[in-house]
Motif scaffolding. Sequence first.
Motif, short mmCIF file in Angstrom:
data_model
loop_
_atom_site.label_atom_id
_atom_site.label_comp_id
_atom_site.label_asym_id
_atom_site.label_seq_id
_atom_site.Cartn_x
_atom_site.Cartn_y
_atom_site.Cartn_z
N ASP A 14 38.53 30.33 32.69
CA ASP A 14 38.60 31.42 31.71
C ASP A 14 40.01 31.70 31.19
O ASP A 14 40.24 32.75 30.57
CB ASP A 14 38.03 32.72 32.30
N VAL A 15 40.95 30.80 31.39
CA VAL A 15 42.28 30.98 30.81
C VAL A 15 42.33 30.28 29.46
O VAL A 15 42.22 29.05 29.38
CB VAL A 15 43.39 30.44 31.74
N SER A 16 42.49 31.05 28.39
CA SER A 16 42.53 30.48 27.05
C SER A 16 43.95 30.44 26.49
O SER A 16 44.22 29.69 25.56
CB SER A 16 41.64 31.30 26.10
N ARG A 17 44.86 31.26 27.07
CA ARG A 17 46.25 31.30 26.62
C ARG A 17 47.14 31.58 27.82
O ARG A 17 46.75 32.31 28.74
CB ARG A 17 46.44 32.41 25.58
N VAL A 18 48.33 31.05 27.77
CA VAL A 18 49.30 31.33 28.84
C VAL A 18 50.67 31.57 28.23
O VAL A 18 51.07 30.91 27.27
CB VAL A 18 49.34 30.17 29.87
N LEU A 19 51.37 32.54 28.79
CA LEU A 19 52.75 32.81 28.43
C LEU A 19 53.62 32.46 29.62
O LEU A 19 53.32 32.87 30.75
CB LEU A 19 52.95 34.30 28.08
N TYR A 20 54.69 31.72 29.38
CA TYR A 20 55.67 31.48 30.43
C TYR A 20 56.83 32.44 30.22
O TYR A 20 57.36 32.56 29.11
CB TYR A 20 56.19 30.04 30.43
N LEU A 21 57.23 33.11 31.30
CA LEU A 21 58.38 34.02 31.27
C LEU A 21 59.30 33.65 32.42
O LEU A 21 58.86 33.60 33.58
CB LEU A 21 57.92 35.47 31.43
N ASP A 22 60.56 33.39 32.14
CA ASP A 22 61.52 33.19 33.22
C ASP A 22 61.51 34.41 34.13
O ASP A 22 61.27 35.54 33.68
CB ASP A 22 62.92 32.97 32.67
N SER A 23 61.82 34.19 35.39
CA SER A 23 61.74 35.29 36.36
C SER A 23 62.72 36.41 36.05
O SER A 23 62.50 37.56 36.42
CB SER A 23 61.96 34.77 37.77
#
Length: 291
Positions: A98-107
């Motif tokens: 159910d994951v259609s989008r992902v955002l990567y954020l540096d810690s």
Amino acid sequence: MDRSAGLAACTVVSKNHLAYARVVCESFRRHHPAARFFVALADRNQGEIASEREGFTLIELERLPVPELPRFCFQYNILELNCATKAYALRHVLQQPDVSRVLYLDSDTFVYRELTEALELLERHSIVLTPHLVAAAADDGRKPGERHVLDSGIYNAGFLALRNDANASSFLDWWSQRVFDKCIADPAQGLFVDQRWLDLVPGLFDGVHVLRSAAYNLGHWGLPHRRLEALEEGLHVNGVPLAFFHFSGLDVAKPEAISGHQDRFTLVEVPALRPLFEDYVARVKAAGYDE
């Protein structure tokens, strides 16, 4: 429309940056409560981290589809290993149900509002990147300048937005192959960890959008050419509410310097940032930084 449906976010840390991961996770989920947050651990978990006690789902390095994992780890220093893990972590998150989008954020980022613009762009695009510079920077020998950006990369790899489609999948396959053994910090070879590879992405892949909003991924590189206003409702950047700040190069013990990667400003010269830095340092310390 619920923009958080099918949304996930992730970051990558080693154990020494676990406090940062807790802070960015909390800040993101405050504005995207229905989204899932994943933390990939570029390290060995020896019982110090338990997902049931955290606000995120932990992904241990051994679970990622990294070929020749001992070699992958041994060849890199801690910065390079974290950066090299990113592409594999993003691919893992997009494979979750159910994951259609992902955002990567540096810690070392902090989210101040819903990332509406990025989520709307993912309705039409596969890959969203943010550039370091959205206006010309002085080439006077001080950092950051245009030539420093050319050394480290046009786009900041501390933020990526991906839609779960064939374009993003092809990009992650390509990126993970490049960072498997070429994720090194050596500008003389034209390489700066995973970041320089992003320079090629708009030319190699379809569905790429460059998000030039000054309110996104604000870090030390953006201070020379973005207008900051401390208003009662929060910091505005070029008249737009700040989306998230990237505290890249911050020394928690010396926040006045803003970043060890720049020598143009201190908090005395950019007073609008002081409340952000004081609040962020307090949050990181409260999240277990000393431990």
